[in-house]
Design an enzyme around this catalytic site. Sequence first.
Site: not given
Lengths: 243, 305
Positions: B131, B192
């Site tokens: 993240c 991704i």
Amino acid sequence: MKKTTLMIYKNNPIIGGVYKLYLTGDVSAIHCPGQFVELSVPGQFLRRPFSVCDWDRDGVTVVYRTVGQGTRRLAAMMPGEGIDALVGLGNGFDTSLSGEKPLLIAGGSGVPMMLCLAKQLLAEGKTVTAVLGYRTASDIFLADDIRYLGVDVHLTTEDGSAGVRGTVTDAMEDLDYTYFYTCGPEAMFRAVNGVANTSGQFSLEARMGCGYGACMGCTIETVKGPKRVCKDGPVFTREELLW
Amino acid sequence: MVNTKLSLCGIALDNPVIPASGTFGYGHEFAEYYDINILGSLSTKGATREARFGNPTPRIAECAAGMLNSVGLQNPGVDAVIAEELPRLARVFHKPVLANVCGFSVEEYAENAAKLDKQPQVGWLEINISCPNVHCGGMSFGTDPRLAAEVTRAVKVVTTKPVMMKLTPNVTDIVSVARACEDAGADGVALINTLMGMSIDLRSKRPVLANVTGGVSGPAVKPVALRMVYQVYEAVSIPILGMGGVQSAEDVLEFLLSGATAVEVGAANVADPFACKNIIETLPAAMARYGITDLKDIIGGAHHG
């Protein structure tokens, strides 16, 4: 919510930079004032949310200001063009709480949704007053449309070129009302919260991602914890919001 | 007739289309609009130990062919996810799900993973070490192969379910991170996550996002994602969950040919609540158009010949 293709019937400027868009098609998913639609403007990845100004059996009216690329591209679209739309989003206003004399308070882009709200309240037999705030006289739009419905409309302008000089709260002082409904910029909300002497409902604006509660992009903190403006709102009560 | 069925780490999928974490809530919003059991699976919104509001708003912005977000892992905390969200999800979705797990320390990843491991509807654990929108956690574990391996090992100890490590593209060499995860025991890699970016508001002359930076997703990132899936496929032998700008059945086929076993759909869900449904419904026709009868046969197909 319903995903559908709406057709542009009219898309005309009503004052500088403000357009009135009438879209025809299946708008049966709209069930109360304060809801919004999301329009997919060609060339833009995300949809643009617009409050419902008015709706009928055949279509929906949206009044918007050109502020960025999305709304500029929308303004360039022509009658006959189709727009992919999500219709009937958000919770909308609860008119059952209005009492006999509701007050509508709106500034700028918050004004359009007050039209269908006023219609609804009048249809329910309420006595409706509105305070509409603008920057200057040449910015005024939809005020006459709302007045012609039978609403007692009070205007304010920041420069005093029309109505009361100042902001909406300067015109609220002498008004007698049982409840209020408001939409406008955050500073106006704070001012309204500061002077209002009844409960009321606030329709919030937010930069949204999805518009249907999935992405958590438009979350606000409330007394009941985090809430999504698009799905749990956009209308919140005065008591739900943190001030 | 074409076959869209696949297996991801030994668990059967009716098709390879899986909504990506953070773009599908916990499924209820979409279940109002269509029967979400047509999905291959779904990846739940990432769970942290504590409840999180996420970053200040605005935390969504548009960019050319995509979007930026800096939501920052808003979630009610792993215990509330287990007590409230997963049971609600179980009422509308009857297939194994990917439980997306976040953390701010190796211990937290393991603790959250251990709790989610015990939930019968969880098929896979998807460990988000990528993240870009939180500090002291998230992506910092995914940019260092040693830390990525450490999180992988810590999670593997607490679960018997397949562990998919979700990787960040914000690295010089994603292959070395993928290899490190495989060597540490990962059952698969998911890639991704979003590419770090930003946007400027010309009226305020300031960044649009209150967090200044955010993650770019949508069709704009698809070529980058395809390239990374292709490179990782050459380097590892564990399954790859490919994602990045998928918005059509053709995109799904491209990712499978690059080496993905299944795909996640992210930003497309934000633009269109029916994106996954449309992809699933048009997949058989797209396969037929390109002479594909069985999806299993094309995984990594772009590497051959």
